[in-house]
Design an enzyme around this catalytic site. Sequence first.
Site, mmCIF file in Angstrom:
data_model
loop_
_atom_site.group_PDB
_atom_site.id
_atom_site.type_symbol
_atom_site.label_atom_id
_atom_site.label_comp_id
_atom_site.label_asym_id
_atom_site.label_seq_id
_atom_site.Cartn_x
_atom_site.Cartn_y
_atom_site.Cartn_z
ATOM 1 N N HIS A 55 0.849 -1.204 0.000
ATOM 2 C CA HIS A 55 0.000 0.000 0.000
ATOM 3 C C HIS A 55 0.875 1.241 0.000
ATOM 4 C CE1 HIS A 55 0.766 -0.413 4.323
ATOM 5 N NE2 HIS A 55 0.270 0.798 4.528
ATOM 6 N N HIS A 57 1.533 3.944 1.875
ATOM 7 C CA HIS A 57 2.125 4.737 2.959
ATOM 8 C C HIS A 57 3.655 4.799 2.866
ATOM 9 C CE1 HIS A 57 -1.692 4.339 5.628
ATOM 10 N NE2 HIS A 57 -1.761 5.357 4.798
ATOM 11 N N ASP A 59 6.091 4.681 4.899
ATOM 12 C CA ASP A 59 6.967 3.717 5.574
ATOM 13 C C ASP A 59 6.935 2.341 4.895
ATOM 14 O OD1 ASP A 59 4.299 3.445 6.560
ATOM 15 O OD2 ASP A 59 5.038 2.369 8.318
ATOM 16 N N HIS A 60 6.261 2.262 3.759
ATOM 17 C CA HIS A 60 6.244 1.030 2.950
ATOM 18 C C HIS A 60 6.833 1.234 1.558
ATOM 19 C CE1 HIS A 60 3.567 -1.226 5.784
ATOM 20 N NE2 HIS A 60 3.449 0.016 6.216
ATOM 21 N N HIS A 114 -7.457 -0.403 5.599
ATOM 22 C CA HIS A 114 -6.402 0.474 6.146
ATOM 23 C C HIS A 114 -6.183 1.611 5.154
ATOM 24 C CE1 HIS A 114 -2.645 1.680 8.060
ATOM 25 N NE2 HIS A 114 -2.003 1.493 6.929
ATOM 26 N N ASP A 131 -0.224 -3.586 6.391
ATOM 27 C CA ASP A 131 -0.850 -3.048 7.601
ATOM 28 C C ASP A 131 -2.322 -3.431 7.703
ATOM 29 O OD1 ASP A 131 1.569 -1.880 8.140
ATOM 30 O OD2 ASP A 131 0.925 0.178 7.721
ATOM 31 N N HIS A 169 4.750 -4.641 10.925
ATOM 32 C CA HIS A 169 5.154 -3.940 12.153
ATOM 33 C C HIS A 169 5.249 -4.905 13.330
ATOM 34 C CE1 HIS A 169 4.780 0.303 10.828
ATOM 35 N NE2 HIS A 169 3.807 -0.148 10.049
HETATM 36 ZN ZN LIG Z 1 0.088 1.850 6.412
#
Ligand SMILES: [Zn+2]
Length: 259
Positions: A55, A57, A59-60, A114, A131, A169
């Site tokens: 996805h 975001h 941090d990905h 999410h 996530d 995570h």
């Molecule tokens: Zn995320």
Amino acid sequence: MIEIRPIPAFDDNYIWLLTRPGCSGCAVVDPGDEDPVIERLRAEGLQLETILITHKHGDHVGGVRGLKAAWPRAAVYGPAGEPIRTLEHRLRDGDRIGLDGLGVTFDVLDVPGHTEGHIAYYGDGALFCGDTLFAAGCGRVFSGTFEQLSDSLIRIGRLPADTRVYCAHEYTLANLGFAAWVEPDSPALAARSERDAASRDRGEPTVPSLLGDELATNPFMRTDQADVVAAAAGWAGQPLNDRAAVFRALRTWKDSDYD
Ligand SMILES: [Zn+2]
């Protein structure tokens, strides 16, 4: 059989590294940062062939550009339904991708909630779910809806119980704390909490988890269980008539009161 190992990033992210013994090609899932990936691959003499994104975001996806600069021929796969500029191959539900160098095939599952276009990769008994589903918890609802995330977790729950769940995570102990609020009398939850706390004490990841353990202890996977429904309704102060309503109450409870 591929080997799957975590590359820790930021405070609590796992970037998953997929390798095959005797092969120099590799893949990574959700590289939010290029630096730890480059360091690991160089140390092991690996060549990056594939980047899988779940996805949008940061941090990905934040490390994709840097990894492409280091390995220009690496192919970048990700969700068709999200605005990610670095994608080269846009995937939809039902797509199947073969990572030839690793000898593994992944089926693509739409698991929105999410985010609006979140996907997961399922193959070789492993699920990379970003996530969406966490060990003992689930992602927050950002740009998707509660109903979507509830349905996505139900869908994941229909995969084989021995599926290894690779989330992105290390949130497990905090998630287990909330789970114990929801089901304080669950022996399965108590046993898992003890086991996962011991793993963290040894400095080991609690991920991957087994889908069967998620179905037994993760409240967000158990929105059809009487004890979970009762706890969620008690918090909401009203009857909850379907799984999505139970899910919404649990997710809102965890977001608001618990932390
Ligand atoms: Zn995320």
